[in-house]
Design an enzyme around this catalytic site. Structure first.
Site, PDB file in Angstrom:
ATOM      1  CB  ILE A 245      -0.926   0.025   1.226  1.00 22.28           C
ATOM      2  CG1 ILE A 245      -1.850  -1.191   1.215  1.00 22.28           C
ATOM      3  CG2 ILE A 245      -1.759   1.312   1.238  1.00 22.28           C
ATOM      4  CD1 ILE A 245      -2.829  -1.239   2.379  1.00 22.28           C
ATOM      5  N   PRO A 246       1.080   1.869  -1.153  1.00 25.24           N
ATOM      6  CG  PRO A 246       0.896   2.668  -3.342  1.00 25.24           C
ATOM      7  CD  PRO A 246       0.303   1.672  -2.399  1.00 25.24           C
ATOM      8  CB  CYS A 247       1.377   5.334   2.745  1.00 27.17           C
ATOM      9  SG  CYS A 247       2.551   4.331   3.665  1.00 27.17           S
ATOM     10  CG  HIS A 248       6.295   4.615  -0.881  1.00 23.64           C
ATOM     11  ND1 HIS A 248       5.670   3.392  -0.718  1.00 23.64           N
ATOM     12  CD2 HIS A 248       6.611   4.697  -2.194  1.00 23.64           C
ATOM     13  CE1 HIS A 248       5.625   2.759  -1.887  1.00 23.64           C
ATOM     14  NE2 HIS A 248       6.183   3.540  -2.799  1.00 23.64           N
TER      15      HIS A 248
END
Length: 280
Positions: A245-248
């Site tokens: 989950i690419p919260c970056h």
């Protein structure tokens, strides 16, 4: 876990911390190499092996001006449409391959009393990971420095679950995302404990294409709640699944990369690394 990947990442992270504090001095290759006790030649070679690009190019990718330009270009390409439909090929990686399934109210409220969780520690380009799964999918994926602390955090999330130390195909498949072996990746199911709002935000994160960036405000607009950027930020900070989950990929509207649940230098490293893969 003293894996070579961990050692390499720690060197990169040390360089990133130094650059973030001394960017106005425009540190030379020699300065950066000395920081991690390597010759300029060996440092450049190590860096290129890890990032796929030179230190100079990588520093461009993580600069404030580059981030601002990326956000500007993103906005200028019909953001709403592309957000919903994604792009072809690797850009739609997460949208195509990751599926979120929320836990049932019973699973959510009772601390995972009926869940059997399998977990193990794995290496990645950005340090060691604790990856855990139920029979329905990955439920936890977190970068860690200490196994004991990482396991305590997992068990605090599901205090009543039973646990088994074991590597399985669900975990192995999730790790393929770091290798870019897209032809061998099967769909990854995530079995997540979260509120309806959190799940909505996490699903929106999956639609940010690989190598692109978004902002908290844009995400709030995408989920139909433009005044909820602060709540969106809180939901992002509660994300239990690192990288998948690419919260970056969410930064401040000013172009500042900002904080990260698993340390800001790691977020910077991932953003720069993804940009390098896009340019290959």
């Amino acid at each position: 876990m003293n894996t070579q990947q961990e050692l390499d990442y720690n060197r990169i992270a040390q360089v990133i911390r130094y650059v973030n504090s001394n960017f106005q001095k425009q540190p030379s290759l020699e300065e950066l190499a000395a920081l991690v006790h390597l010759s300029p030649f060996h440092f450049q070679r190590l860096f290129k092996q890890w990032a796929g690009t030179t230190p100079k190019k990588f520093l461009q990718y993580i600069s404030l001006n580059y981030a601002k330009q990326l956000l500007k270009d993103r906005q200028a390409t019909l953001f709403d449409t592309s957000f919903d439909t994604g792009f072809s090929g690797t850009a739609r990686l997460h949208d195509l391959f990751v599926n979120i399934q929320g836990m049932t109210p019973g699973e959510f409220k009772n601390g995972g009393a009926k869940l059997h969780i399998t977990y193990n520690f794995h290496s990645s380009p950005f340090g060691d990971l604790l990856v855990a799964n139920t029979s329905k999918g990955i439920c936890h994926m977190a970068f860690n420095h200490q196994k004991t602390k990482a396991l305590i955090e997992l068990k605090a999330e599901f205090p009543k679950a039973t646990y088994e130390l074991k590597t399985n195909n669900l975990q192995k498949n999730a790790l393929q995302f770091f290798n870019h072996k897209f032809d061998s990746i099967e769909e990854v199911s995530l079995h997540l404990r979260g509120t309806e709002f959190q799940l909505k935000v996490w699903e929106a994160l999956l639609k940010i294409p690989f190598g692109e960036l978004s902002t908290y405000g844009k995400l709030a607009n995408q989920i139909g709640n433009p005044k909820a950027s602060r709540a969106v930020g809180t939901a992002i900070g509660s994300n239990p699944i690192a990288y998948l989950i690419p919260c970056h990929r969410v930064i401040q509207s000013t172009g500042v990369i900002g904080g990260y649940k698993w340390e800001s230098p790691r977020k910077t490293a991932i953003i720069g690394w993804e940009q390098a893969q896009v340019d290959l």
